[in-house]
Design a protein around this motif. Structure first.
Motif, PDB file in Angstrom:
ATOM      1  N   THR A 142      83.201 -26.079  -9.630  1.00 44.40           N
ATOM      2  CA  THR A 142      83.112 -24.672  -9.207  1.00 44.40           C
ATOM      3  C   THR A 142      83.923 -24.466  -7.934  1.00 44.40           C
ATOM      4  O   THR A 142      84.692 -23.508  -7.822  1.00 44.40           O
ATOM      5  CB  THR A 142      81.646 -24.270  -8.983  1.00 44.40           C
ATOM      6  OG1 THR A 142      80.933 -24.438 -10.210  1.00 44.40           O
ATOM      7  CG2 THR A 142      81.526 -22.834  -8.518  1.00 44.40           C
ATOM      8  N   TYR A 143      83.760 -25.360  -6.973  1.00 48.77           N
ATOM      9  CA  TYR A 143      84.520 -25.290  -5.724  1.00 48.77           C
ATOM     10  C   TYR A 143      86.018 -25.336  -6.027  1.00 48.77           C
ATOM     11  O   TYR A 143      86.796 -24.534  -5.497  1.00 48.77           O
ATOM     12  CB  TYR A 143      84.122 -26.454  -4.811  1.00 48.77           C
ATOM     13  CG  TYR A 143      84.872 -26.510  -3.510  1.00 48.77           C
ATOM     14  CD1 TYR A 143      84.358 -25.911  -2.372  1.00 48.77           C
ATOM     15  CD2 TYR A 143      86.100 -27.171  -3.403  1.00 48.77           C
ATOM     16  CE1 TYR A 143      85.043 -25.962  -1.160  1.00 48.77           C
ATOM     17  CE2 TYR A 143      86.789 -27.228  -2.203  1.00 48.77           C
ATOM     18  CZ  TYR A 143      86.254 -26.618  -1.083  1.00 48.77           C
ATOM     19  OH  TYR A 143      86.943 -26.665   0.108  1.00 48.77           O
ATOM     20  N   SER A 191      75.304 -32.751 -11.711  1.00 53.04           N
ATOM     21  CA  SER A 191      75.112 -31.555 -10.884  1.00 53.04           C
ATOM     22  C   SER A 191      76.185 -31.485  -9.797  1.00 53.04           C
ATOM     23  O   SER A 191      76.763 -30.419  -9.550  1.00 53.04           O
ATOM     24  CB  SER A 191      73.718 -31.578 -10.260  1.00 53.04           C
ATOM     25  OG  SER A 191      73.572 -30.528  -9.348  1.00 53.04           O
ATOM     26  N   GLU A 192      76.457 -32.617  -9.155  1.00 51.14           N
ATOM     27  CA  GLU A 192      77.496 -32.642  -8.119  1.00 51.14           C
ATOM     28  C   GLU A 192      78.874 -32.388  -8.711  1.00 51.14           C
ATOM     29  O   GLU A 192      79.699 -31.719  -8.095  1.00 51.14           O
ATOM     30  CB  GLU A 192      77.463 -33.969  -7.359  1.00 51.14           C
ATOM     31  CG  GLU A 192      76.271 -34.065  -6.447  1.00 51.14           C
ATOM     32  CD  GLU A 192      76.300 -35.288  -5.544  1.00 51.14           C
ATOM     33  OE1 GLU A 192      77.394 -35.863  -5.333  1.00 51.14           O
ATOM     34  OE2 GLU A 192      75.227 -35.654  -5.048  1.00 51.14           O
ATOM     35  N   LYS A 238      79.471 -30.537 -11.330  1.00 48.63           N
ATOM     36  CA  LYS A 238      79.498 -29.101 -11.622  1.00 48.63           C
ATOM     37  C   LYS A 238      79.818 -28.312 -10.352  1.00 48.63           C
ATOM     38  O   LYS A 238      80.657 -27.407 -10.361  1.00 48.63           O
ATOM     39  CB  LYS A 238      78.161 -28.654 -12.201  1.00 48.63           C
ATOM     40  CG  LYS A 238      78.116 -27.198 -12.562  1.00 48.63           C
ATOM     41  CD  LYS A 238      76.775 -26.800 -13.131  1.00 48.63           C
ATOM     42  CE  LYS A 238      76.752 -25.305 -13.393  1.00 48.63           C
ATOM     43  NZ  LYS A 238      75.422 -24.844 -13.761  1.00 48.63           N
ATOM     44  N   ASP A 239      79.165 -28.662  -9.250  1.00 49.40           N
ATOM     45  CA  ASP A 239      79.434 -28.001  -7.968  1.00 49.40           C
ATOM     46  C   ASP A 239      80.877 -28.222  -7.527  1.00 49.40           C
ATOM     47  O   ASP A 239      81.540 -27.305  -7.027  1.00 49.40           O
ATOM     48  CB  ASP A 239      78.484 -28.507  -6.876  1.00 49.40           C
ATOM     49  CG  ASP A 239      77.036 -28.134  -7.136  1.00 49.40           C
ATOM     50  OD1 ASP A 239      76.783 -27.238  -7.969  1.00 49.40           O
ATOM     51  OD2 ASP A 239      76.152 -28.747  -6.504  1.00 49.40           O
TER      52      ASP A 239
END
Length: 124
Positions: free
Chosen positions: A63-64, A56-57, A59-60
């Motif tokens: 995206t960033y 999840s991190e 993926k974040d």
């Protein structure tokens, strides 16, 4: 003004460490599944919960990075160092990381993630 913004550095480091952590935990899960542990479930649950958090991190982070034109390129590896290029809006910053530091920091992060999986109220 630096070529790579300071607030982007943690994301670049996440792009280095998080894939390493995922790779290690996936291998560890396979070892646990094929080992002679009597009760594999608790160990697999810790690894699975940690993998879920790390993915999840990542993926974040991706995206960033995509939204801010950040790119990480692994340039090479020798006996003691691994070299990465941090690229932001066409500017390239070459950074060298000691392999022992990469290993030690990865271990620290895995410990932090395991602690968080045991107590989700911890912030890190």
């Amino acid at each position: 003004m630096p070529l790579i913004p300071g607030d982007a550095l943690p994301y670049f480091e996440n792009m280095i460490y998080l894939p390493i952590i995922i790779s290690i935990l996936e291998r560890d899960r396979e070892v646990i599944e094929t080992s002679s542990f009597k009760l594999k479930g608790p160990y697999i649950n810790i690894v699975e919960n940690t993998l879920k958090t790390v993915r999840s991190e990542l993926k974040d982070t991706n995206t960033y990075a995509r939204n801010r034109n950040l790119k990480l390129v692994k340039k090479g590896k020798d006996g003691s160092f691994t070299e990465y290029a941090f690229i932001h809006n066409g500017y390239e910053d070459i950074r060298r990381y000691m392999n022992i530091r990469l290993r030690n920091r990865t271990e620290e992060l895995i410990n932090e993630y395991f602690a968080k999986s045991e107590n989700p109220n911890l912030k890190g």
